[in-house]
Write an enzyme that holds these catalytic residues in place. Structure first.
Site, PDB file in Angstrom:
ATOM      1  N   CYS A  66     -30.840  44.451  12.402  1.00 29.44           N
ATOM      2  CA  CYS A  66     -30.172  45.679  11.983  1.00 29.44           C
ATOM      3  C   CYS A  66     -31.180  46.815  11.863  1.00 29.44           C
ATOM      4  O   CYS A  66     -32.258  46.647  11.277  1.00 29.44           O
ATOM      5  CB  CYS A  66     -29.475  45.456  10.645  1.00 29.44           C
ATOM      6  SG  CYS A  66     -28.662  46.924   9.979  1.00 29.44           S
ATOM      7  N   CYS A  93     -22.303  47.337  10.135  1.00 32.41           N
ATOM      8  CA  CYS A  93     -23.079  46.281   9.483  1.00 32.41           C
ATOM      9  C   CYS A  93     -22.975  45.024  10.333  1.00 32.41           C
ATOM     10  O   CYS A  93     -21.896  44.409  10.410  1.00 32.41           O
ATOM     11  CB  CYS A  93     -22.565  46.017   8.072  1.00 32.41           C
ATOM     12  SG  CYS A  93     -23.395  44.637   7.246  1.00 32.41           S
ATOM     13  N   CYS A 121     -23.289  27.632  -5.799  1.00 32.43           N
ATOM     14  CA  CYS A 121     -23.973  28.751  -5.143  1.00 32.43           C
ATOM     15  C   CYS A 121     -25.197  29.175  -5.951  1.00 32.43           C
ATOM     16  O   CYS A 121     -25.797  30.213  -5.673  1.00 32.43           O
ATOM     17  CB  CYS A 121     -23.019  29.937  -4.971  1.00 32.43           C
ATOM     18  SG  CYS A 121     -22.351  30.556  -6.530  1.00 32.43           S
TER      19      CYS A 121
END
Length: 397
Positions: A61, A140, A355
């Site tokens: 990116c 994005c 997580c």
């Protein structure tokens, strides 16, 4: 300006150097690199890389380095995977747990199906690193194709109507689910024409429904689940499938399973293809969505649902007695209270999904001290280029 050599990569994905016996943290740098930085206390801002690491690669990116959304796009795949696996190894080690950790499972799929963008006068996008200043973006690349370019454009259109906001996007099988939060007092009805124009499946404003052209839905096993607004969903579709596969493998042979912190049922609905399930969660809209999906899905064994705060009121041993296996997938805070009840039970198999490696390690230590053994730990990467990692652990009596 100061020239330094980076000696290590910290758990927050920042390069670490030492100057006069003090640690210095420099984002977007790698071990072995000689860099030029601007110092501010214990932190450094990268100005230039004078001698790059062989592990440095070109970011995917163009905003990398000025956007606070990603921290590891410059790290090559093999050391990147080792870094993520190391987060799990370190957390278990700090809890005194010595168990083999599997190789990182790549579960990014075609990208993130959920994202939150911010809108300000400066545009729409993410915040700059360690800042509340907005970086305006056009696209994005880590999002699913349905969101990559459309999300910033939709966010700008909404900003023109509602002002500064935080806007959540979820890409579903039936269209985009968009949720706007801001501090202005606005009448949702005024946004109906805009929602129609943008062809959104659903638009919500501060938790209030503006318009739903069709229920945002995702497939989970045999079921099609209509998502409640703001409900939890795994970040990538690939990760949900990979996690479910590991959960089902850990539960092999189980005939009755309690799925705790079940959400809308990504595990329960798949488990029910071969076993009876109790699905419990404090999120009432999620439980209602699961019930609706069960009612409209054929070929499932019975799923009983329970709305309950498992942090304050975990299932007790007597309630766990009918089950030969338990799955838990709590928020980052972990499942400490439930783990303490599980060690008092006779449940044979536990599959933990997490997580947050540190709270998983804490809960695992409780289970191990109570007579379980941790047979396997598998880390998964669905949070592309971030310092977050998912994992699945299988425990046996």
């Amino acid at each position: 300006m100061t020239q330094i050599t980076i000696t290590a990569l910290g758990q927050r994905g920042e390069g670490i150097a030492e100057i006069a016996g003090q640690r210095l943290y420099v984002p977007f740098t790698l071990p072995g690199e000689k860099v030029e930085i601007a110092m501010e206390g214990e932190r450094g801002t990268l100005l230039s890389v004078l001698a790059p690491s062989p592990d440095r690669i070109e970011p995917v990116c163009g905003y990398f380095g000025v956007c606070g959304g990603c921290s590891l796009q410059h790290l090559a795949p093999a050391p990147y995977a080792a870094f993520k696996r190391g987060l799990v190894v370190t957390a278990l080690s700090h809890a005194g747990i010595d168990v083999p950790v599997g190789q990182l499972v790549e579960a990014r799929g075609i990208g993130r199906r959920r994202a939150t963008l911010h809108t300000r006068a400066a545009g729409a996008g993410y915040m700059r690193p360690r800042s509340h200043d907005l970086l305006d973006i056009e696209a994005c690349p880590i999002l699913v194709p349905a969101l990559q370019q459309s999300a910033p454009g939709i966010a700008r259109a909404l900003h023109a109507a509602v002002g500064d906001s935080d806007i959540g996007f979820t890409a579903t099988a039936t269209g985009l689910d968009v949720s706007v939060r801001n501090e202005r007092k606005l009448k949702p009805q005024k946004l109906v024409p805009l929602a129609q124009n943008l062809k959104l499946a659903r638009l919500s404003l501060n938790g209030e429904l503006v318009l739903q052209s069709q229920p945002p839905s995702v497939r989970m096993g045999k079921a099609l689940v209509e998502l409640p607004s703001g409900s939890f969903l795994q970040t990538t579709e690939a990760a949900e499938a990979a996690l479910a596969g590991l959960v089902l493998a850990g539960l092999k042979g189980a005939r009755s399973v309690a799925d705790l912190f079940c959400g809308v049922g990504p595990f329960a609905l798949r488990i029910a293809e071969s076993a009876r399930v109790l699905a419990a969660d404090s999120d009432r809209p999620a439980i209602a969505a699961l019930q609706h999906a069960v009612k409209h899905t054929q070929g499932l064994k019975p799923i009983t649902t329970l709305s309950r705060d498992l942090f304050r009121d975990p299932l007790a041993p007597a309630e766990l007695a009918p089950f030969d296996a338990v799955v838990f997938d709590p928020p980052r805070a972990g499942a400490e209270a439930q783990a303490r009840e599980l060690v008092r039970s006779k449940v044979k198999t536990i599959v933990g999904v997490s997580c947050e490696p540190r709270t998983f390690a804490r809960d695992a230590a409780i289970l191990l001290a109570g007579g379980y053994r941790l047979e396997s730990v598998t880390p998964l990467d669905q949070f592309a280029y971030s310092i977050h990692v998912e994992l699945v652990g299988v425990f046996k009596r």
